[in-house]
Every structure is written in structure tokens, then in C-alpha cells.
Design a protein around this motif. Sequence first.
Motif, short mmCIF file in Angstrom:
data_model
loop_
_atom_site.label_atom_id
_atom_site.label_comp_id
_atom_site.label_asym_id
_atom_site.label_seq_id
_atom_site.Cartn_x
_atom_site.Cartn_y
_atom_site.Cartn_z
N PRO A 1 0.81 -1.23 0.00
CA PRO A 1 0.00 0.00 0.00
C PRO A 1 0.84 1.28 0.00
O PRO A 1 0.35 2.33 -0.43
CB PRO A 1 -0.81 -0.12 1.30
CG PRO A 1 -0.90 -1.58 1.56
CD PRO A 1 0.41 -2.14 1.10
N LEU A 2 2.09 1.21 0.45
CA LEU A 2 2.93 2.40 0.50
C LEU A 2 3.30 2.90 -0.90
O LEU A 2 3.73 4.04 -1.06
CB LEU A 2 4.21 2.10 1.29
CG LEU A 2 4.01 1.79 2.78
CD1 LEU A 2 5.33 1.42 3.44
CD2 LEU A 2 3.39 3.00 3.50
N ARG A 3 3.12 2.04 -1.91
CA ARG A 3 3.40 2.46 -3.29
C ARG A 3 2.31 3.41 -3.82
O ARG A 3 2.52 4.11 -4.80
CB ARG A 3 3.50 1.24 -4.20
CG ARG A 3 4.61 0.27 -3.81
CD ARG A 3 4.49 -1.01 -4.63
NE ARG A 3 5.44 -2.02 -4.20
CZ ARG A 3 5.39 -3.30 -4.54
NH1 ARG A 3 4.41 -3.72 -5.35
NH2 ARG A 3 6.29 -4.16 -4.11
N ASP A 4 1.15 3.37 -3.18
CA ASP A 4 0.01 4.18 -3.62
C ASP A 4 0.02 5.50 -2.84
O ASP A 4 -0.04 5.51 -1.60
CB ASP A 4 -1.28 3.42 -3.35
CG ASP A 4 -2.52 4.17 -3.86
OD1 ASP A 4 -2.34 5.29 -4.37
OD2 ASP A 4 -3.61 3.61 -3.75
N GLU A 5 0.09 6.61 -3.57
CA GLU A 5 0.14 7.93 -2.93
C GLU A 5 -1.14 8.24 -2.16
O GLU A 5 -1.14 9.11 -1.27
CB GLU A 5 0.38 9.02 -3.98
CG GLU A 5 1.77 8.96 -4.60
CD GLU A 5 2.00 10.09 -5.59
OE1 GLU A 5 1.09 10.93 -5.76
OE2 GLU A 5 3.09 10.12 -6.20
N GLU A 6 -2.22 7.55 -2.46
CA GLU A 6 -3.50 7.80 -1.80
C GLU A 6 -3.59 7.11 -0.44
O GLU A 6 -4.51 7.36 0.34
CB GLU A 6 -4.66 7.30 -2.69
CG GLU A 6 -4.75 7.97 -4.06
CD GLU A 6 -5.02 9.45 -3.95
OE1 GLU A 6 -5.85 9.84 -3.10
OE2 GLU A 6 -4.38 10.23 -4.71
N THR A 7 -2.64 6.24 -0.15
CA THR A 7 -2.69 5.49 1.11
C THR A 7 -2.54 6.43 2.31
O THR A 7 -1.68 7.31 2.33
CB THR A 7 -1.55 4.44 1.16
OG1 THR A 7 -1.76 3.48 0.12
CG2 THR A 7 -1.54 3.71 2.50
N ASP A 8 -3.38 6.23 3.31
CA ASP A 8 -3.29 6.99 4.56
C ASP A 8 -2.23 6.30 5.43
O ASP A 8 -2.49 5.30 6.09
CB ASP A 8 -4.65 6.98 5.26
CG ASP A 8 -4.67 7.89 6.49
OD1 ASP A 8 -3.60 8.09 7.09
OD2 ASP A 8 -5.75 8.37 6.86
#
Length: 245
Positions: A24-31
Motif C-alpha cells: 500500500p505504500l506504493r500508492d500515494e493515496e494510502t493513509d
Amino acid sequence: CLVDFAIPGLLGSAKEFAKEYQHPLRDEETDVEQLGNQLRGELGVYIKRRLKSDVIGELPEKEVHRHQRPMPEAQHERYQIEIEQTREAKASGDGGGEAVLKALHAMRLISDHPYLPDRSLGQVSAEELIPKSAKLEKTVDILRSIQERGEKAILYADRKVTQRMLAKVLRETFGTETRIINGETPAGKTGSASKGTRQELINRFEDQGGFGALVMSPIAAGLGLNITAANHVIHYARHWNPARE
């Protein structure tokens, strides 16, 4: 890896952990904050962190002051030379990544003082050293204001060459008996009268009336030493790991 060794299976397999927390850290939208809280929830009581503020309620508030000052011409020129030399080395294929790493170390030293990478400072006076470095110049200004109030300061620097420079400048500028505590300072009795132990040096510093300054390494001096006489801390050259501070 550490958790899997201590409590096998708590965080699932390596593949499951990567899917849940790393991918999930690859996705900029991840909180990221929510993800971190989720992981802390999984760890539960197995990892605890205590803050000083949770334990000692009577501590005064810590005030953090960040000071910025443009580099003097000599320092700026030396910094730019290091950058250009690294670009040339990369362009020619000479050293590659190793040249960049070497340059980063040199640039950190130049930020402390432009003389540090190339010159021995033994014969250079504090009067000459101070105006050549923005960081050193500002530090001396701060120390003068501390001296006017008759208070004490600790200066942290992670390299021995920087520690020695700071001690030299303090002795010559303020006439203080400035000591250095780092990995070379004995932790216990050595039988040598000329070298005090870490605790002996701290005791001397605390017993000294009025203004005083102590130069310390954040690596060697942080564990098990309590210094209550200084109410100012200057991080002159910071350790790469903020937890050291």
C-alpha cells in the motif's frame, strides 16, 4: 523479522505482511498514519513505548529553535567545488555511486566548516575559523547570549574532527575549559590521572559556576548519563538517526 522471531505468526507470513503493509505504500493515496496505527494495533502489548512526558509530569516544555544563515563565500565555493567534482566523476564513470556517497560525506563536513575535509585545524585560530562557516558563526552568536545569562550548553556533533574544532573555538573564544565526551572518553576508571571518566567530566561541568559548554557525541554519550546543569542543547552536526537525539 524481529517480531516473527519473538512471536512467530503474529504478523502472518512475509508475503502476507508485504501485501498488508508494504505494497500500500506504493500508492500515494494510502493513509500512512492509519496504516501505522493498524500495525501498532496488531503488535498490541508486545511493543511498548514510554515518553518522558508520560512519566515525569514536572518537566518544563522543550523549546526548539531552528536557525538558518546563508553560507559565507568561502564555504559556498568549497561546497560548489564538491558538487562539480562529483558531477564530473559521474559523467566520466569514475567511481559512480561510490563518488556520490563520498561527496555526501564531504558536503556534510563542509557544512560544519569548509576547512574540515582538507586542512588540519591545529594551527588555525578560532578568529579565522568562525567567519568561514555559517553554522559556526551562528553557534558562537548563540553561545554569547547563553554566556551573558550565565547559563550552560551542550553541543552535539557526530564526527570527532568537528568535536575537536568546536572545543578549540570554545576554549579560544570564551576561555572555558571545554571537554569532549565521545567514544574515546573512558566509561570507567582507567588509572590515568590525565583522562577523567565520562561521569567525572560531567561532574566537573556541573560543579563549575556560571557559563560553561560541553561537547558530546550523540553516539557514545547518550546512554546512562544525566546532565542537569545545562538548559541549552545545540545540535551542531546531527546524527542520521533522529532517535539518537
